[in-house]
Design a protein around this motif. Structure first.
Motif, PDB file in Angstrom:
ATOM      1  N   LYS A 145      -2.527  -2.913  10.992  1.00 48.06           N
ATOM      2  CA  LYS A 145      -2.012  -3.895  11.952  1.00 48.06           C
ATOM      3  C   LYS A 145      -0.855  -4.632  11.290  1.00 48.06           C
ATOM      4  O   LYS A 145      -0.886  -4.881  10.089  1.00 48.06           O
ATOM      5  N   GLU A 150      -3.313  -0.808  -2.404  1.00 50.27           N
ATOM      6  CA  GLU A 150      -4.272   0.273  -2.279  1.00 50.27           C
ATOM      7  C   GLU A 150      -3.504   1.575  -2.114  1.00 50.27           C
ATOM      8  O   GLU A 150      -2.467   1.609  -1.445  1.00 50.27           O
ATOM      9  N   LYS A 202     -10.800  10.300   8.490  1.00 55.22           N
ATOM     10  CA  LYS A 202     -10.528   9.886   9.873  1.00 55.22           C
ATOM     11  C   LYS A 202      -9.146   9.243   9.963  1.00 55.22           C
ATOM     12  O   LYS A 202      -8.640   8.719   8.975  1.00 55.22           O
ATOM     13  N   LEU A 204      -9.684  -2.604  11.166  1.00 59.61           N
ATOM     14  CA  LEU A 204     -11.087  -2.234  11.027  1.00 59.61           C
ATOM     15  C   LEU A 204     -11.868  -2.771  12.207  1.00 59.61           C
ATOM     16  O   LEU A 204     -11.586  -3.846  12.716  1.00 59.61           O
ATOM     17  N   ALA A 205     -12.868  -2.043  12.618  1.00 64.34           N
ATOM     18  CA  ALA A 205     -13.731  -2.527  13.696  1.00 64.34           C
ATOM     19  C   ALA A 205     -15.130  -2.022  13.441  1.00 64.34           C
ATOM     20  O   ALA A 205     -15.322  -0.912  12.949  1.00 64.34           O
ATOM     21  N   ALA A 206     -16.086  -2.851  13.762  1.00 63.73           N
ATOM     22  CA  ALA A 206     -17.470  -2.412  13.618  1.00 63.73           C
ATOM     23  C   ALA A 206     -17.752  -1.381  14.694  1.00 63.73           C
ATOM     24  O   ALA A 206     -17.363  -1.561  15.839  1.00 63.73           O
ATOM     25  N   PRO A 207     -18.403  -0.278  14.335  1.00 67.57           N
ATOM     26  CA  PRO A 207     -18.702   0.722  15.349  1.00 67.57           C
ATOM     27  C   PRO A 207     -19.808   0.256  16.280  1.00 67.57           C
ATOM     28  O   PRO A 207     -20.615  -0.601  15.924  1.00 67.57           O
ATOM     29  N   MET A 208     -19.819   0.812  17.457  1.00 61.48           N
ATOM     30  CA  MET A 208     -20.898   0.587  18.422  1.00 61.48           C
ATOM     31  C   MET A 208     -21.094  -0.872  18.790  1.00 61.48           C
ATOM     32  O   MET A 208     -22.203  -1.341  18.962  1.00 61.48           O
ATOM     33  N   HIS A 211      -9.722   9.276   3.333  1.00 57.85           N
ATOM     34  CA  HIS A 211     -10.066   7.989   3.921  1.00 57.85           C
ATOM     35  C   HIS A 211     -10.836   8.157   5.222  1.00 57.85           C
ATOM     36  O   HIS A 211     -10.358   8.849   6.119  1.00 57.85           O
ATOM     37  N   PRO A 212     -11.976   7.547   5.445  1.00 58.77           N
ATOM     38  CA  PRO A 212     -12.648   6.687   4.471  1.00 58.77           C
ATOM     39  C   PRO A 212     -13.402   7.459   3.401  1.00 58.77           C
ATOM     40  O   PRO A 212     -13.788   6.891   2.392  1.00 58.77           O
ATOM     41  N   ALA A 235      -2.450  -5.337   7.650  1.00 58.86           N
ATOM     42  CA  ALA A 235      -3.897  -5.366   7.377  1.00 58.86           C
ATOM     43  C   ALA A 235      -4.480  -4.094   7.934  1.00 58.86           C
ATOM     44  O   ALA A 235      -4.097  -3.655   9.021  1.00 58.86           O
ATOM     45  N   LEU A 236      -5.376  -3.496   7.191  1.00 59.74           N
ATOM     46  CA  LEU A 236      -6.047  -2.300   7.673  1.00 59.74           C
ATOM     47  C   LEU A 236      -6.820  -2.668   8.939  1.00 59.74           C
ATOM     48  O   LEU A 236      -7.539  -3.668   8.953  1.00 59.74           O
ATOM     49  N   ILE A 283      -3.930   5.046  -0.554  1.00 60.10           N
ATOM     50  CA  ILE A 283      -4.816   5.718   0.393  1.00 60.10           C
ATOM     51  C   ILE A 283      -4.314   7.134   0.652  1.00 60.10           C
ATOM     52  O   ILE A 283      -3.151   7.340   1.023  1.00 60.10           O
ATOM     53  N   ASP A 305       0.832  -1.210   0.000  1.00 62.82           N
ATOM     54  CA  ASP A 305       0.000   0.000   0.000  1.00 62.82           C
ATOM     55  C   ASP A 305       0.864   1.256   0.000  1.00 62.82           C
ATOM     56  O   ASP A 305       1.968   1.260   0.563  1.00 62.82           O
TER      57      ASP A 305
END
Lengths: 376, 543
Positions: free
Chosen positions: A349, A330, A344, A359-363, A337-338, A356-357, A332, A290
């Motif tokens: 990682k 990629e 943001k 990523l985490a699901a919010p909330m 981004h995003p 690896a980007l 970026i 990347d």
């Protein structure tokens, strides 16, 4: 602990925070660019973001802060954010301490500096005088005359100077930090010839090599150097058989996606890279690598920004995008981004399968998607 | 497969978020828009016969070098079927790789990832759009890192999604040609127990079912990716695994038709093709075997007609005890007719036999050693069933006592069992746990160490045993067992007098230390150690 490489949307400015496997934190440049008075400024509030991370980690210091060079877009806000040893004015509650300050020789030798650049120099000079908490990236002889003139004993400070072609002491692949930093620039070839300090071209260029699960992930941090310096780095590295020190999986693009870091001509649609720079970007990139452009969004063709002499340059971006996509990578842009409307901070990682980007699901709590908490 | 065509066929109408009738679909689409821009973007919302579909691009967080070829961004479709059911996650790419933990989808459908192995009834209690996003993300992360084989999950659930399940013993599957079978449904009609027709009691609603069973050899196993929808595609699936379904059915069905009177029930049953197949993980390692069944709505006779070996008779005058007669000359296979015969994929649950119990207990080798347990009281009635549930032992239960009301405080027996012999009660309980062809447990009603009519039976049982468990809470019995000429290894189990601790005395395999020795050592500990005092019935401290 999983190592992370963090980037921040700061416009045309650099900051990268490396969270190492042993919990140490290394900051590469610090550019608090956001105008607090401007509600529409989409650049990240860097001091707040970094402090939040510090609080989470339960610490008030960075293990190392590297100011690659003293341009504003690499050290803005230095005097407001950090605890500086050289003057009580810059000490107080809430200031973040620096265990080791990394600067190029230019940051010590250069005269007529102002604002934060001057504070970086003052802090670096103070620490060099004290003989601790500093690494100066330079050919040692270059600092000798200045130190003698300042009455600082050179021999007893020599170990604080890191020459090009060497590793930064204190960081090894076999240690718990699982990272090493190979210094490419500032290098002797330039320094021998230079009588006038050229800040960009005498800035710190490093390859950070992380290892996880036996796999190396290499991050090239190329400051703001232009294609001529990049080409010189390529030539020197090849001459010394250090090609692998220019291999990269992640590239922090030099100079905010400027065509000048690729070749002499901007081009109409795509910048044509200098042959050595081409080798660096195309032959040394690893599969799936990347590129991160620390810059404003890439201008649309024909737009006002497209005419601007300042980076990012669409033609350079077109080149990077084309070759990145061709290599399953990629490209970026930090301010895209995003999304351009809501950029943001983001992180990579370092895993046993390469980067690896993150990523985490919010909330959602981390454990929510684990197995059922009860068995019966 | 053509994803676009599938989308158009299954979800023909493109709609707006306000048009979504599934509240879960609407909340999911809105959540992605408002909160998950870093991860996903809704591309389209669709509706059709298969329900409503939220189509989106999804950042997978795939590492640089993914173990399986997952893209950085995948297009996925989350289906919300009508009614209250688990959202189903399709990956809308025809060349998406075969991995572990995918749901088995119908032919012509894209692959679907299995993000939740809980039942929907349980999962819905805590379901949120955020959790769905997290589960999809976690699946991609684990797949990319080759970590889908989470120790907490079954290796390959391969859920068909039809919701139909049958339960039958391996013994029945192995001997399908010897008995007429029926499937007895539960009150929901989706769970059926397959039993021999001869065991059907009373007036019970039951579906006559004929089973044709096949075993796929491991060498021939190709991982199942899609569930066949009709007899034709089932035959193709089996052909790829070395089984010629139609040729075999022609042979089997012809035999039954030749003796139509005997096989009338079978010929007029639905056909269930049961396939025992090795479970192969994507890395090619066998992870055990599993059963799949494919049930037709058509009768066996109709299938025989389509196979070209039978004719249907309109009236009894035309012969054929079963309503079908054998064709004088076998005709061609009517492939179109076979393709038109739909098959319903059904999960098969093997009954709880010794093999399954052993596997679920985490062991590889069944333990069918002979064990004698002396004492079917409070401790024996708990220990023996627990060991049996681990697939252990063929039991002989020796006890002369009967179950009295106060025993219910600790015993596994129920009120209706009061006055029953504990030996028979416990042996019956053990036998009902394991579905085993051999007897799991027998009872001897006798008191050991006391002269009686059953002495010979007791001696024979002890002599033939591999293991003897004293659960009598009687020193007399324990010493008798210790001294008995049997070569079996002995154990003794009992509660402390206060009932607040349990004690296990175990002889070494070579019996170099006997139960009598262990008893002496135990009593020594009780007398001499402060912490063990409560295990003793006498307060020795005063001596």
């Amino acid at each position: 602990m999983q190592a992370l490489v963090n980037f921040f949307p700061l416009g045309n400015a650099d900051t990268a925070r490396l969270d190492l496997a042993d919990g140490r934190k290394v900051l590469i440049d610090f550019a608090a660019m956001r105008c607090d008075d401007d509600e529409d400024d989409q650049r990240c509030d860097l001091p707040t973001t970094l402090r939040r991370d510090m609080d989470k980690a339960g610490r008030d210091y960075f293990d190392a802060v590297c100011i690659t060079h003293t341009d504003t877009d690499h050290c803005k806000g230095f005097g407001d954010f950090f605890w500086l040893d050289h003057a009580a004015l810059y000490q107080g509650k809430g200031r973040v301490k620096i265990r080791e300050l990394w600067v190029p020789a230019a940051a010590i030798l250069e005269e007529n500096l102002k604002d934060d650049a001057r504070l970086v120099r003052a802090e670096a000079r103070y620490r060099l005088r004290q003989g601790k908490g500093i690494r100066v990236f330079s050919r040692p002889e270059r600092l000798k005359a200045w130190m003698e003139a300042e009455g600082i004993d050179f021999e007893s400070r020599k170990h604080l100077i890191v020459d090009a072609g060497k590793l930064v002491p204190g960081y090894t692949l076999n240690g718990p930090e699982k990272v090493e930093f190979f210094v490419h620039c500032p290098f002797g070839w330039r320094q021998d010839e230079n009588t006038v300090v050229d800040r960009n071209e005498d800035s710190i260029v490093m390859q950070a090599t992380f290892v996880e699960g036996g796999r190396k992930t290499r991050l090239l941090l190329a400051s703001d150097v232009n294609y001529e310096t990049l080409a010189a780095i390529v030539k020197v590295s090849r001459k010394h058989g250090n090609e692998d020190r220019l291999a990269w999986d992640l590239m922090k693009l030099p100079h905010h996606c400027s065509y000048k870091s690729l070749g002499p001509e901007r081009g109409s649609n795509e910048t044509v890279p200098d042959p050595d720079v081409k080798w660096l970007f195309e032959d040394q990139r690893q599969p799936g690598s990347d590129i991160i452009s620390p810059s404003w969004p890439i201008p649309v063709k024909g737009s006002k920004a497209d005419d601007d002499v300042q980076p990012p340059h669409r033609q350079a971006a077109n080149y990077h995008r084309r070759i990145t996509v061709a290599h399953d990578g990629e490209f970026i842009v930090t301010m895209e981004h995003p999304s351009k409307s809501d950029p943001k901070p983001f992180a990579y990682k370092i895993t046993a399968f390469g980067f690896a980007l993150a990523l985490a699901a919010p909330m959602v709590a981390g454990t929510a998607a684990a197995a059922s908490p009860r068995a019966g | 497969m053509d994803v676009k065509a599938w989308l158009t066929e299954s979800f023909d109408e493109v709609i707006e978020v306000d048009d979504l009738t599934s509240s879960a679909a609407a909340s999911f689409a809105r959540f992605v828009d408002r909160h998950a821009a870093e991860l996903a973007a809704v591309v389209a919302l669709r509706r059709g016969g298969a329900g409503e579909l939220v189509e989106l691009t999804f950042r997978t967080g795939r590492p640089q070098q993914s173990v399986v070829p997952i893209r950085r961004t995948e297009r996925i479709g989350v289906r919300f079927a009508g009614g209250d059911s688990m959202p189903f996650v399709y990956v809308l790419r025809s060349d998406f790789p075969d991995t572990a933990h995918q749901n088995l989808t119908a032919e012509g459908s894209p692959r679907a990832i299995c993000i939740d192995d809980r039942s929907w009834a349980e999962a819905r209690l805590t379901w949120t759009p955020a959790e769905l996003v997290q589960r999809i993300l976690a699946w991609f992360r684990r797949a990319a890192e080759g970590a889908l084989h989470d120790a907490r999950q079954p290796v390959d659930p391969l859920m068909f999604g039809t919701g139909y399940n049958i339960i039958m013993s391996r013994a029945l599957i192995d001997n399908v040609n010897t008995q007429d079978l029926v499937a007895v449904p539960d009150d929901t009609g989706t769970l059926m127990r397959v039993i021999p027709l001869s065991q059907l009691q009373g007036r019970t609603l039951a579906l006559p079912l004929t089973v044709a069973a096949y075993r796929v050899p491991p060498a021939q196993m190709v991982r199942l990716s899609f569930a066949p929808g009709n007899l034709g595609s089932l035959a193709d699936l089996l052909a790829a695994r070395g089984i010629d379904l139609f040729a075999d059915l022609r042979t089997r069905l012809a035999e039954w038709l030749n003796d139509a009177r005997t096989n009338a029930a079978r010929i007029n049953s639905c056909l269930a093709v049961v396939v025992e197949m090795p479970i192969i993980s994507p890395d090619g390692i066998q992870q055990g075997t599993d059963f799949r069944a494919f049930v037709t709505a058509e009768k066996v006779g109709d299938i025989a007609v389509a196979l070209g070996i039978a004719h249907k008779v309109e009236s009894k005058d035309q012969g054929g005890a079963a309503g079908f007669v054998t064709a004088l000359t076998a005709g061609a296979v009517d492939e179109a007719a076979l393709i038109a015969m739909a098959v319903l994929p059904v999960e098969v649950h093997a009954t709880f036999d010794r093999d399954l119990a052993t596997r679920l207990a985490g062991r590889a080798i069944p333990d069918a050693r002979k064990a004698v347990i002396v004492g079917g009281g409070a401790i024996g009635a708990h220990v023996a069933p627990c060991l049996t549930r681990e697939g252990r032992f063929r039991w002989t239960v020796i006890d002369d006592d009967v179950l009295l009301p106060h025993n219910l405080a600790r015993h596994v027996g129920f009120g209706g069992d009061v006055t029953r012999r504990k030996s028979e009660l416990l042996a019956g309980a053990l036998a009902s746990i394991l579905d085993d062809e051999d007897s799991v447990a027998t009872a001897i009603t006798a008191q050991v160490g006391v002269e009686g009519q059953q002495n010979d039976d007791v001696n024979a049982a002890l002599d033939g045993a591999d293991i003897i468990v004293d659960a009598s809470a009687s020193l007399l019995a324990e010493r008798f067992l210790s001294d008995h000429y049997s070569k079996a290894r002995r154990f003794s189990i009992f509660f402390s007098p206060a009932g607040d601790a349990a004690v296990l005395l175990a002889e070494p395999i070579d019996r170099s230390v006997t139960l009598r020795d262990l008893e002496a050592q135990y009593l020594r500990h009780v007398v001499r150690e402060e912490g063990m005092r409560r295990f003793g019935p006498i307060d020795y401290a005063c001596s």
